[in-house]
Design an enzyme around this catalytic site. Sequence first.
Site, PDB file in Angstrom:
ATOM      1  N   LYS A  54      76.174  57.545  20.215  1.00  0.00           N
ATOM      2  CA  LYS A  54      75.313  56.789  19.063  1.00  0.00           C
ATOM      3  C   LYS A  54      74.032  57.108  18.679  1.00  0.00           C
ATOM      4  O   LYS A  54      73.445  58.133  19.444  1.00  0.00           O
ATOM      5  CB  LYS A  54      75.137  55.372  19.779  1.00  0.00           C
ATOM      6  CG  LYS A  54      74.213  55.395  21.184  1.00  0.00           C
ATOM      7  CD  LYS A  54      74.626  54.077  21.907  1.00  0.00           C
ATOM      8  CE  LYS A  54      73.628  54.382  23.384  1.00  0.00           C
ATOM      9  NZ  LYS A  54      73.772  53.225  24.026  1.00  0.00           N
ATOM     10  N   HIS A 184      78.493  46.575  31.656  1.00  0.00           N
ATOM     11  CA  HIS A 184      77.696  47.645  31.423  1.00  0.00           C
ATOM     12  C   HIS A 184      76.296  47.339  32.430  1.00  0.00           C
ATOM     13  O   HIS A 184      76.170  46.350  32.827  1.00  0.00           O
ATOM     14  CB  HIS A 184      76.855  47.580  30.102  1.00  0.00           C
ATOM     15  CG  HIS A 184      76.036  48.831  29.609  1.00  0.00           C
ATOM     16  ND1 HIS A 184      76.363  50.201  29.942  1.00  0.00           N
ATOM     17  CD2 HIS A 184      74.818  48.958  29.003  1.00  0.00           C
ATOM     18  CE1 HIS A 184      75.318  50.769  29.512  1.00  0.00           C
ATOM     19  NE2 HIS A 184      74.332  50.021  29.001  1.00  0.00           N
ATOM     20  N   ARG A 239      81.431  56.083  30.614  1.00  0.00           N
ATOM     21  CA  ARG A 239      80.856  56.201  29.022  1.00  0.00           C
ATOM     22  C   ARG A 239      79.500  56.732  29.187  1.00  0.00           C
ATOM     23  O   ARG A 239      78.312  56.399  29.157  1.00  0.00           O
ATOM     24  CB  ARG A 239      80.517  54.556  28.671  1.00  0.00           C
ATOM     25  CG  ARG A 239      81.699  53.974  28.432  1.00  0.00           C
ATOM     26  CD  ARG A 239      81.367  52.602  27.697  1.00  0.00           C
ATOM     27  NE  ARG A 239      80.357  51.719  28.294  1.00  0.00           N
ATOM     28  CZ  ARG A 239      80.508  50.924  29.260  1.00  0.00           C
ATOM     29  NH1 ARG A 239      81.530  50.620  29.526  1.00  0.00           N
ATOM     30  NH2 ARG A 239      79.261  50.550  29.846  1.00  0.00           N
ATOM     31  N   CYS A 332      48.475  63.601  15.197  1.00  0.00           N
ATOM     32  CA  CYS A 332      48.287  63.066  14.086  1.00  0.00           C
ATOM     33  C   CYS A 332      49.635  62.956  13.578  1.00  0.00           C
ATOM     34  O   CYS A 332      50.747  63.120  14.037  1.00  0.00           O
ATOM     35  CB  CYS A 332      47.330  63.835  13.142  1.00  0.00           C
ATOM     36  SG  CYS A 332      45.775  64.042  13.980  1.00  0.00           S
ATOM     37  N   ASP A 334      50.989  64.314  10.762  1.00  0.00           N
ATOM     38  CA  ASP A 334      51.699  65.773  10.531  1.00  0.00           C
ATOM     39  C   ASP A 334      51.340  66.741  11.498  1.00  0.00           C
ATOM     40  O   ASP A 334      51.654  67.882  11.269  1.00  0.00           O
ATOM     41  CB  ASP A 334      51.057  65.858   9.069  1.00  0.00           C
ATOM     42  CG  ASP A 334      51.085  64.737   8.085  1.00  0.00           C
ATOM     43  OD1 ASP A 334      52.126  64.287   7.988  1.00  0.00           O
ATOM     44  OD2 ASP A 334      49.908  64.554   7.711  1.00  0.00           O
TER      45      ASP A 334
HETATM   46  C1  LIG Z   1      74.131  53.814  25.360  1.00  0.00           C
HETATM   47  C2  LIG Z   1      75.191  53.225  26.209  1.00  0.00           C
HETATM   48  C3  LIG Z   1      75.967  53.934  27.136  1.00  0.00           C
HETATM   49  C4  LIG Z   1      75.469  55.277  27.435  1.00  0.00           C
HETATM   50  O1  LIG Z   1      74.262  55.199  28.481  1.00  0.00           O
HETATM   51  P1  LIG Z   1      73.648  56.477  29.135  1.00  0.00           P
HETATM   52  O2  LIG Z   1      72.893  55.952  29.909  1.00  0.00           O
HETATM   53  O3  LIG Z   1      73.110  57.206  28.124  1.00  0.00           O
HETATM   54  O4  LIG Z   1      74.746  57.141  29.947  1.00  0.00           O
HETATM   55  C5  LIG Z   1      77.099  53.424  27.649  1.00  0.00           C
HETATM   56  N1  LIG Z   1      77.531  52.187  27.389  1.00  0.00           N
HETATM   57  C6  LIG Z   1      76.864  51.418  26.643  1.00  0.00           C
HETATM   58  C7  LIG Z   1      77.251  50.111  26.125  1.00  0.00           C
HETATM   59  C8  LIG Z   1      75.713  51.789  25.871  1.00  0.00           C
HETATM   60  O5  LIG Z   1      74.982  50.997  24.942  1.00  0.00           O
END
Ligand SMILES: *Cc1c(COP(=O)(O)O)cnc(C)c1O
Length: 419
Positions: A54, A184, A239, A332, A334
């Site tokens: 992502k 998560h 993940r 700054c 740039d």
């Molecule tokens: C971003 C994200 C991950 C990955 O997290 P990391 O800490 O970068 O490994 C996994 N699951 C979900 C739902 C996320 O939003």
Amino acid sequence: MSLSAGHVGRHHDLPGQGTIEVDVAAVRHNVRTLLELLHAARPDRPAELIAIVKADGYGHGMVACARAARDAGASWVGVATMREALALRAAGDDGPLVCWLPTPGGDFTEAVRAGIDVTAHTADQVSEIAVAAAAVGRPARLQLKIDTGLSRAGVAREGWPDLVAAAVAARESGQVEVTGLWSHFAASDWPHDPANDAQEAAFAEAVAVADRAGLGGVRHLCNSAATLLRPSAHYDAVRPGLALYGLDPAPEEATVAKTELRPAMRVTSRLALVKRIAAGEAVSYGHTWVAPTDTWIGLVPVGYADGIPRAAGNRAEVTVDGVRRAIRGVICMDQFVIDLGPDRPGAIVPRIGEEVVILGNPVHGEPAAQEWAQWCETISYEIVTRLGGRFERRWIDSDESNSGHPKAGTAETQAVRED
Ligand SMILES: *Cc1c(COP(=O)(O)O)cnc(C)c1O
């Protein structure tokens, strides 16, 4: 694809302001390293890897990193939004692909048509997804997300049985195939936080409810930190995001040093001007730094518009010819100014055009994303995802250059933002 492609001036040969170079071989190495770790944790049935790309691959390029991850054995790719998932499909990615972020007013039909796994957080979303599937004329690939304690996305725990029931009903009508169940962590970078055990237990309960309802699919819970630190939570898949790019999701635990992940990004610019200021002269807006002696300074032609955090003024360092040089004054839009040392007889002063390494591999003494994070009181995630602006981004494959492959070095270069 153009070889030199910032979003300005892609049709001429002027040098750019700086380069974000991403080594896809490092991404592959990191994926393989994580797969070995998953195998060591559970040799009889190691978890699969869902490579999280992502936010444009955390600033490393979503398409290039997804491809590298799949090449190295990631069976899944994950992104936050449906648009990201559709962009991957448009770029030719046709493997298992999951997205999860609810978008109000979002229409699931394109995702269903593209065979993308979508995530439902409410029973209403299951209905919307089923409607999209009916319109497309093929079952949707549906994943269900439960909130086990992050209090962010996902259905609240008391709503889980209803979400499961909605998914069962949609499956019975032939409109969805349930491909995953997930949650998560909130504090996996703090492995001793009791919240981790509580979330893992809540997830186990949720999985049991889904099992009793006869729902299958891939069960997944671990981000990078949990992948590295909590093998008990590996389930069917993990993940990882940040770890794929060789950065440490739990710096206090030094997880990356222990596992030998390699940072994939190197950010450089060149000295645009070198000059001498006298003792007592002050540098940059607001005159926040005053030269204590006659001093050589160098101008680096990138700034906060390119993702160099302004908060790092008077704190951060870069390297020039292997030597650490402090940033002086505020950063700054740039440009920023670095200290090239006191003006005294015999001083060796870098010249205009010399490479400035802004971010790279700490093993070589270059500033690490984690150091930038500390200078700015943030996390390395924010440092790498925000780099962009007028930097040119290019991808190299150090495996190919080691074998003298002619394609290396020019492999693929494209606009800083892919979308
Ligand atoms: C971003 C994200 C991950 C990955 O997290 P990391 O800490 O970068 O490994 C996994 N699951 C979900 C739902 C996320 O939003």
